[in-house]
Design an enzyme around this catalytic site. Structure first.
Site, mmCIF file in Angstrom:
data_model
loop_
_atom_site.group_PDB
_atom_site.id
_atom_site.type_symbol
_atom_site.label_atom_id
_atom_site.label_comp_id
_atom_site.label_asym_id
_atom_site.label_seq_id
_atom_site.Cartn_x
_atom_site.Cartn_y
_atom_site.Cartn_z
ATOM 1 N NE ARG A 1 -0.550 1.759 3.599
ATOM 2 C CZ ARG A 1 0.574 2.452 3.792
ATOM 3 N NH1 ARG A 1 1.711 1.843 4.086
ATOM 4 N NH2 ARG A 1 0.578 3.763 3.676
ATOM 5 N N GLY A 2 0.242 2.416 -0.017
ATOM 6 C CA GLY A 2 1.002 3.660 -0.065
ATOM 7 C C GLY A 2 1.155 4.064 -1.519
ATOM 8 C CB ALA A 3 0.230 7.169 -3.303
ATOM 9 C CD GLN B 1 -3.489 2.605 6.663
ATOM 10 O OE1 GLN B 1 -4.174 2.865 7.648
ATOM 11 N NE2 GLN B 1 -4.011 2.506 5.452
ATOM 12 C CG ASP C 1 -3.293 8.292 -1.504
ATOM 13 O OD1 ASP C 1 -3.302 8.814 -0.378
ATOM 14 O OD2 ASP C 1 -2.928 7.130 -1.715
ATOM 15 C CE LYS D 1 -5.652 5.392 3.872
ATOM 16 N NZ LYS D 1 -6.584 4.515 3.113
HETATM 17 O O1 MRU Z 1 -4.834 3.002 1.678
HETATM 18 P P1 MRU Z 1 -3.363 3.225 1.724
HETATM 19 O O2 MRU Z 1 -2.710 2.800 2.996
HETATM 20 O O3 MRU Z 1 -2.661 2.745 0.479
HETATM 21 O O4 MRU Z 1 -3.304 4.794 1.740
HETATM 22 C C1 MRU Z 1 -2.517 5.520 0.942
HETATM 23 C C2 MRU Z 1 -1.551 6.200 1.774
HETATM 24 O O5 MRU Z 1 -0.534 5.629 2.071
HETATM 25 C C3 MRU Z 1 -1.844 7.480 2.354
HETATM 26 O O6 MRU Z 1 -3.009 8.071 1.971
HETATM 27 C C4 MRU Z 1 -0.637 8.363 2.345
HETATM 28 O O7 MRU Z 1 -0.890 9.442 3.146
HETATM 29 C C5 MRU Z 1 -0.171 8.785 0.983
HETATM 30 S S1 MRU Z 1 1.016 7.721 0.296
HETATM 31 C C6 MRU Z 1 2.571 8.281 0.839
#
Ligand code: MRU
Length: 337
Positions: free
Chosen positions: A47-49, A195, A236, A247
């Site tokens: 996960r994480g953009a 997270q 994201d 998020k």
């Molecule tokens: O649903 P996730 O855990 O994939 O969420 C995305 C993110 O990790 C967050 O929104 C984050 O703040 C941005 S990605 C560095």
């Protein structure tokens, strides 16, 4: 402070990722093909953009590597593109990474297929390396906003587990801590996936950086008691006018920050900016399975038959944001990205 590696892609194409659903426990998963990669992204094993984009780029390579002629390569490339694109809708980095792989194939159509395949593999590593460099530059830019030792609140996980490098918002925080520019770090839990308390806290512990975990709903009292100087979050997707999709919970933090005169900063690579969108007022928010709210690690947290609504992201309008930090610039309001 090179960060913790969320995956390994070996010389013989073995692709192993850490299953982030179980952190701080370490469990590893092997991704052998396109289908495994799609499941890993969709089910939040990774996960994480930015990391989603990087993993998709490697998955793309796995999907096309067996092609024996250009027609087959194109067919497998289209299949990879279509399947990966729909795994998670919010993070623009995913589309950006797979578009880069698809156009590489198209642009090199005159080359022998084996050479194109090698380029696709190298491009995945290139996207990964560029992200690591961008993270460092973001950290260097970000600390320019620190005019004293800061008490910081952060949300979700924006560290090594979200980018493969030192991270975006968390990268800035780690770097600032190293420069002795941090007085206190508050990590909110970030329900329902935690997270914050599972992943961000894990990373900070590994780097021996002090932090305190706070429940999400404590953000109001923390600001009311003047315990926070600034909030730093990731993104994201960012529109041209500076609206930020991130998020869920980010918008509440930004509103409260405005009310309490707390600085609100967003950190993300340039690849998170979607310049095809003027703003995010009509942006479609990912709604995930309500079971993800109603259950934690198999434990049911509500009465049988309870219904839930789970928006996984929200949009923070740009008027609530004091700065957007990328590897290139510190953008300030009125944003024109
Ligand atoms: O649903 P996730 O855990 O994939 O969420 C995305 C993110 O990790 C967050 O929104 C984050 O703040 C941005 S990605 C560095």
């Amino acid at each position: 402070m090179d960060g913790y590696s969320p995956f390994v892609f070996s010389d013989n194409d073995e692709f192993i990722v850490i299953d982030q659903r179980f952190l701080p426990q370490i469990r590893k998963v092997k991704l052998e093909n396109l289908n495994d990669t799609c499941i890993a992204i969709k089910d939040m094993i990774v996960r994480g953009a930015p990391l989603i984009g990087i993993v998709a780029a490697f998955g793309y390579y796995l999907a096309i590597k067996s092609s024996s002629n250009f027609d087959e390569l194109e067919q497998l490339s289209n299949l990879a593109y279509e399947n990966l694109l729909t795994t998670r809708p919010t993070a623009i980095n995913l589309r950006w990474a797979i578009e880069s792989q698809r156009s590489l194939i198209k642009d090199n159509a005159i080359l022998p297929v084996e050479k194109i395949i090698k380029k696709v593999r190298a491009n995945a590593f290139g996207i990964f390396e560029d992200q690591k460099k961008a993270d460092y530059k973001m950290a260097q830019n970000g600390i320019l906003l620190f005019d004293k030792q800061m008490r910081i609140l952060t949300h979700c996980n924006t560290g090594s587990f979200a980018t493969g490098g030192i991270g975006t918002a968390l990268g800035i925080i780690k770097y600032a801590a190293q420069q002795n520019l941090v007085k206190e770090i508050y990590v909110d839990e970030t329900r329902p996936y935690f997270q914050g308390s599972r992943i961000t806290a894990f990373e900070l512990s590994k780097e021996n950086i002090n932090y305190k975990i706070v429940n999400d709903s404590a953000c109001g009292i923390l600001m009311q008691k003047k315990l926070i100087d600034c909030i730093i979050v990731g993104a994201d997707r960012i529109a041209k006018n500076g609206d930020v999709a991130n998020k869920v919970g980010t918008y509440c933090l930004a509103q409260l920050a405005k009310l309490h005169n707390v600085k609100f900063f967003v950190a993300a690579p340039e690849s998170t900016i979607d310049r095809s969108l003027n703003n995010l007022s009509e942006f479609d928010i990912e709604i995930r399975d309500s079971n993800e709210i109603l259950n934690v690690n198999g434990v049911h947290l509500a009465p049988d038959g309870a219904k839930a609504l789970y928006f996984a992201f929200d949009v923070t309008p740009s008027y609530l944001i004091d700065a957007i930090i990328t590897e290139k610039f510190i953008y300030r309001p009125d944003f024109e990205l």
